[in-house]
Design an enzyme around this catalytic site. Sequence first.
Site, PDB file in Angstrom:
ATOM      1  CG  HIS A  21      -1.620   1.324   1.439  1.00 26.32           C
ATOM      2  ND1 HIS A  21      -1.367   2.184   2.493  1.00 26.32           N
ATOM      3  CD2 HIS A  21      -2.580   1.932   0.686  1.00 26.32           C
ATOM      4  CE1 HIS A  21      -2.144   3.256   2.378  1.00 26.32           C
ATOM      5  NE2 HIS A  21      -2.891   3.126   1.308  1.00 26.32           N
ATOM      6  CB  SER A  22       0.860   4.299   0.325  1.00 23.47           C
ATOM      7  OG  SER A  22       1.166   5.661   0.180  1.00 23.47           O
TER       8      SER A  22
END
Length: 306
Positions: free
Chosen positions: A102-103
Site C-alpha cells: 500500500h502506498s
Amino acid sequence: ILGMFSELKFPVPWGHIAAKAWGPLGGHPVLCLHGWLDNANTFDKLIPLLPRDCYYVAMDFSGHGLSSHRPAGSPYHFLDYVTDVCRVAAALQWRRFTLMGHSMGGSVAGMFSFLYPEMVDKLILLENLGFLLAPEDTEMWLKSKRMVIDRLLSLEAKQETPKARSPTAALQRLLEANTHLTAEGGAILLQRGATETPAGLVYNRDMRVRTQSRESFTVEQCVKLLQKIQDRVLIIVAQDGLLVPHKLDSRNHFVKALQEAFESTLKEHIQLVEVPGSHFVHLNEPEVVSGIISNFLTAQNTKARL
C-alpha cells in the site's frame, strides 16, 4: 480463523524487524508492505476477508511500528526498505511469493519485483503505481536530495525526545496528518504505532523516516520495468485517493503518460482497477477491494481478467 494472527520477530544487525502473520504456515506465501509512517496493522481489516489458504505476513519496515530504529547516524534510504524485504524473505525461507503493498509499500514492492523478478509470482499495488517518478526539473531533483541531508543533520542536532500525548490527542494528531483515515482506522494503526508511557502515548516511528532518500524513474524506465513483471500485476486506485488519474491529468503529465502506457504498451499485462474510496480504502472499507484481490490471488492463470 483468519482473523487470528501471530507476532513474528526477525533478527537484523541493528535489532529486529517485527511482523504479524495470518493463516496456515504451509499456505501460499503473501508478504504485505505498509505505507510511509504506517505499520503492519494497516492490513488488519483486509486480510481476514482474503483467501484462507494463504499465509500472510505483514511486516513493519525499519523505524516503523514495532521494528527497531536504524543505528544512530544512519539515514533511511528507499533501497533500505527493499533490503528489509530481502531479509524477511530470507528469514522465512521464501523463494517465490506474492507481494502486496500500500502506498510507499507499493513502491517498495515494485522495486523489489524489478530487482528480483524471479522471486515474485504476483504483485498487488494498493494506491500506488509501483515506482516513484523522477522530477523533470534537474534543479528540483538536486533540491530534494539536499533537503534529505539537511533534514537529517537538523534532526540530529536537535536531539528531541519523542513527544508524549494522551490517547485522544495522539489519535487526533494522526487523523489531522492523514485526512483519508477514519477514526477506526487511525485507532488500529495507533495500536501498533505508539507505546504507552507514564507521560502518555509516544509514537514508535523514527523521526528520521521523514528524511528518506527516494529512488525515482522516468516514465520510459517505468514502462520497461513493468514489462519485466508483466501478466501478474494488479493495481487498485481509489477514486478519492492520492492518485486519481482522471483528476490529475491536467496538472500531472507523468500520471497522464503512465496512463497512456497502461492503455497501450501494458494494457494486456496489468489489471488496473478504480474503486470508490480514499487512500486508505483497504483499511476503511476493505470489502470494496477484498473481492478483487481474492480473485487475483486465486486465479490459476494470472492473465485472467477480473
